[in-house]
Design a protein around this motif. Sequence first.
Motif, mmCIF file in Angstrom:
data_model
loop_
_atom_site.group_PDB
_atom_site.id
_atom_site.type_symbol
_atom_site.label_atom_id
_atom_site.label_comp_id
_atom_site.label_asym_id
_atom_site.label_seq_id
_atom_site.Cartn_x
_atom_site.Cartn_y
_atom_site.Cartn_z
ATOM 1 N N LEU A 8 49.071 54.626 -11.939
ATOM 2 C CA LEU A 8 47.652 54.814 -12.237
ATOM 3 C C LEU A 8 46.967 53.467 -12.445
ATOM 4 O O LEU A 8 45.844 53.255 -11.974
ATOM 5 C CB LEU A 8 47.467 55.693 -13.477
ATOM 6 C CG LEU A 8 47.610 57.197 -13.274
ATOM 7 C CD1 LEU A 8 47.659 57.911 -14.614
ATOM 8 C CD2 LEU A 8 46.468 57.727 -12.431
ATOM 9 N N THR A 12 43.999 51.941 -10.106
ATOM 10 C CA THR A 12 42.729 51.545 -10.706
ATOM 11 C C THR A 12 42.399 50.099 -10.348
ATOM 12 O O THR A 12 41.252 49.785 -10.031
ATOM 13 C CB THR A 12 42.782 51.728 -12.231
ATOM 14 O OG1 THR A 12 43.077 53.092 -12.526
ATOM 15 C CG2 THR A 12 41.460 51.381 -12.867
ATOM 16 N N GLU A 13 43.410 49.222 -10.377
ATOM 17 C CA GLU A 13 43.186 47.818 -10.023
ATOM 18 C C GLU A 13 42.763 47.663 -8.571
ATOM 19 O O GLU A 13 42.008 46.762 -8.231
ATOM 20 C CB GLU A 13 44.444 46.997 -10.272
ATOM 21 C CG GLU A 13 44.716 46.722 -11.725
ATOM 22 C CD GLU A 13 46.034 46.007 -11.954
ATOM 23 O OE1 GLU A 13 46.691 45.600 -10.957
ATOM 24 O OE2 GLU A 13 46.410 45.865 -13.117
ATOM 25 N N THR A 15 40.769 49.327 -6.933
ATOM 26 C CA THR A 15 39.381 49.712 -6.687
ATOM 27 C C THR A 15 38.420 48.546 -6.825
ATOM 28 O O THR A 15 37.237 48.696 -6.558
ATOM 29 C CB THR A 15 38.942 50.832 -7.651
ATOM 30 O OG1 THR A 15 39.003 50.342 -8.996
ATOM 31 C CG2 THR A 15 39.784 52.071 -7.488
ATOM 32 N N ARG A 85 35.779 50.091 -11.929
ATOM 33 C CA ARG A 85 36.951 50.938 -12.180
ATOM 34 C C ARG A 85 36.540 52.284 -12.752
ATOM 35 O O ARG A 85 37.041 53.328 -12.351
ATOM 36 C CB ARG A 85 37.886 50.253 -13.165
ATOM 37 C CG ARG A 85 38.544 49.052 -12.623
ATOM 38 C CD ARG A 85 39.306 48.373 -13.719
ATOM 39 N NE ARG A 85 39.978 47.210 -13.224
ATOM 40 C CZ ARG A 85 41.154 46.822 -13.635
ATOM 41 N NH1 ARG A 85 41.788 47.483 -14.558
ATOM 42 N NH2 ARG A 85 41.711 45.747 -13.134
ATOM 43 N N GLN A 86 35.634 52.254 -13.707
ATOM 44 C CA GLN A 86 35.177 53.492 -14.345
ATOM 45 C C GLN A 86 34.503 54.412 -13.329
ATOM 46 O O GLN A 86 34.740 55.619 -13.315
ATOM 47 C CB GLN A 86 34.218 53.157 -15.479
ATOM 48 C CG GLN A 86 33.787 54.340 -16.290
ATOM 49 C CD GLN A 86 32.845 53.916 -17.415
ATOM 50 O OE1 GLN A 86 32.287 52.825 -17.414
ATOM 51 N NE2 GLN A 86 32.672 54.791 -18.384
ATOM 52 N N ARG A 89 37.220 55.980 -11.073
ATOM 53 C CA ARG A 89 37.955 57.039 -11.773
ATOM 54 C C ARG A 89 37.096 58.291 -11.914
ATOM 55 O O ARG A 89 37.590 59.412 -11.731
ATOM 56 C CB ARG A 89 38.424 56.546 -13.140
ATOM 57 C CG ARG A 89 39.550 55.556 -13.043
ATOM 58 C CD ARG A 89 39.878 54.948 -14.374
ATOM 59 N NE ARG A 89 40.581 55.852 -15.258
ATOM 60 C CZ ARG A 89 41.868 55.781 -15.517
ATOM 61 N NH1 ARG A 89 42.597 54.845 -14.960
ATOM 62 N NH2 ARG A 89 42.430 56.641 -16.338
ATOM 63 N N PHE A 136 43.875 61.435 -15.826
ATOM 64 C CA PHE A 136 43.097 60.398 -16.505
ATOM 65 C C PHE A 136 42.896 60.737 -17.981
ATOM 66 O O PHE A 136 43.007 59.867 -18.840
ATOM 67 C CB PHE A 136 41.745 60.202 -15.837
ATOM 68 C CG PHE A 136 41.832 59.688 -14.424
ATOM 69 C CD1 PHE A 136 42.830 58.808 -14.035
ATOM 70 C CD2 PHE A 136 40.918 60.086 -13.477
ATOM 71 C CE1 PHE A 136 42.907 58.335 -12.737
ATOM 72 C CE2 PHE A 136 40.978 59.615 -12.175
ATOM 73 C CZ PHE A 136 41.980 58.748 -11.809
#
Length: 185
Positions: A8, A12-13, A15, A85-86, A89, A136
Amino acid sequence: MGEIEDALARATESTATRPIPKTARAQMRFLVKAEKGSTAAAAARLGVTRRTVERYLKGTLRRPRKELAARLEREVRRDWQPRVRQRARKRAATATGIVIETRARFGFTAAPGSTDDARMRRITQHLPPGYAARLFDAQAEGATEQQLRRIAAEGLQEIYFKDRGRRAQGLEVEFTDIDYIELDF
């Protein structure tokens, strides 16, 4: 960290829309800025003295040791582009879902007459946004690796093995012995 939690974090990184700063000075400057200007807090995150951080900011030190360079890059990556990142997600949890690619041992509890012997399988499967949101949320709440694994197993069970409820009605999937796992959203 566990395998799913690491996957995960890597997803995320990935993105990020821009690369992280290249030089140690620029990375240190970013880290101090992320700590609201506190060189002491940045030093504590890196496990070095405050004076070392100040020397990198001033430019008197330029090339960190391998261990410090790795810690510095890891800490910068952790805080790099938080809004991007937010958004990624949130998009995965509400619209696009998540793709799991794994090679792991899958065992089954199923109806009599079917095989339940666990075996290694390589699976690449898109999971709907509901499962991404659950992963998440569980990660944010500090779930254990086993809990994250159960959520992923349930998603693969419903989408891949049961074909969204069209077959294998009593099937229960066990997700163990992960060889590798990659997530993408």
